[in-house]
Design a protein around this motif. Sequence first.
Motif, PDB file in Angstrom:
ATOM      1  N   TYR A 164       7.045 -22.755   0.515  1.00  0.00           N
ATOM      2  CA  TYR A 164       6.915 -22.814  -0.935  1.00  0.00           C
ATOM      3  C   TYR A 164       6.828 -24.251  -1.416  1.00  0.00           C
ATOM      4  O   TYR A 164       7.679 -25.078  -1.098  1.00  0.00           O
ATOM      5  CB  TYR A 164       8.088 -22.089  -1.599  1.00  0.00           C
ATOM      6  CG  TYR A 164       8.214 -20.671  -1.073  1.00  0.00           C
ATOM      7  CD1 TYR A 164       7.328 -19.691  -1.488  1.00  0.00           C
ATOM      8  CD2 TYR A 164       9.167 -20.348  -0.128  1.00  0.00           C
ATOM      9  CE1 TYR A 164       7.399 -18.406  -0.986  1.00  0.00           C
ATOM     10  CE2 TYR A 164       9.260 -19.066   0.381  1.00  0.00           C
ATOM     11  CZ  TYR A 164       8.373 -18.104  -0.051  1.00  0.00           C
ATOM     12  OH  TYR A 164       8.452 -16.839   0.454  1.00  0.00           O
TER      13      TYR A 164
ATOM     14  N   GLN B 289       7.952 -20.967  -7.165  1.00  0.00           N
ATOM     15  CA  GLN B 289       7.291 -20.087  -6.197  1.00  0.00           C
ATOM     16  C   GLN B 289       8.323 -19.408  -5.307  1.00  0.00           C
ATOM     17  O   GLN B 289       8.243 -18.211  -5.031  1.00  0.00           O
ATOM     18  CB  GLN B 289       6.332 -20.879  -5.308  1.00  0.00           C
ATOM     19  CG  GLN B 289       5.058 -21.305  -5.943  1.00  0.00           C
ATOM     20  CD  GLN B 289       4.221 -22.146  -4.988  1.00  0.00           C
ATOM     21  OE1 GLN B 289       4.698 -22.609  -3.962  1.00  0.00           O
ATOM     22  NE2 GLN B 289       2.963 -22.345  -5.341  1.00  0.00           N
TER      23      GLN B 289
ATOM     24  N   SER C 189       9.335 -15.355  -4.982  1.00  0.00           N
ATOM     25  CA  SER C 189       9.254 -14.647  -3.708  1.00  0.00           C
ATOM     26  C   SER C 189      10.567 -13.960  -3.334  1.00  0.00           C
ATOM     27  O   SER C 189      10.565 -12.862  -2.790  1.00  0.00           O
ATOM     28  CB  SER C 189       8.850 -15.616  -2.599  1.00  0.00           C
ATOM     29  OG  SER C 189       8.822 -14.970  -1.365  1.00  0.00           O
TER      30      SER C 189
END
Length: 92
Positions: A47, A52, A56
């Motif tokens: 990442y 991000q 996730s």
Amino acid sequence: MRKTQLALLTLGATVLAGFVTITPAAARDYPWCAQGGEYDYPGECAYSTYEQCQASVSGRLLFCGPNPLFAYGQAPQSRLQPRRRPRPIASY
């Protein structure tokens, strides 16, 4: 029959050539890692941003942490390093 065998041989050679050219995925280390649960330390370091990583791990019982290679300024090193031989001492 002969054309079918030739076609299958060509297809097999093409598939085999494709497998031969496949290289392992390059390990990419990004600044953020998904950690916990199914991942060992340091985790899945894939990442670029904290956001991000958070997106996730959402709902997966994981958390985000900094990649130790980036956090502590260590550059990844190759495991295979040539061994240096000591230089012979010149005798006069």
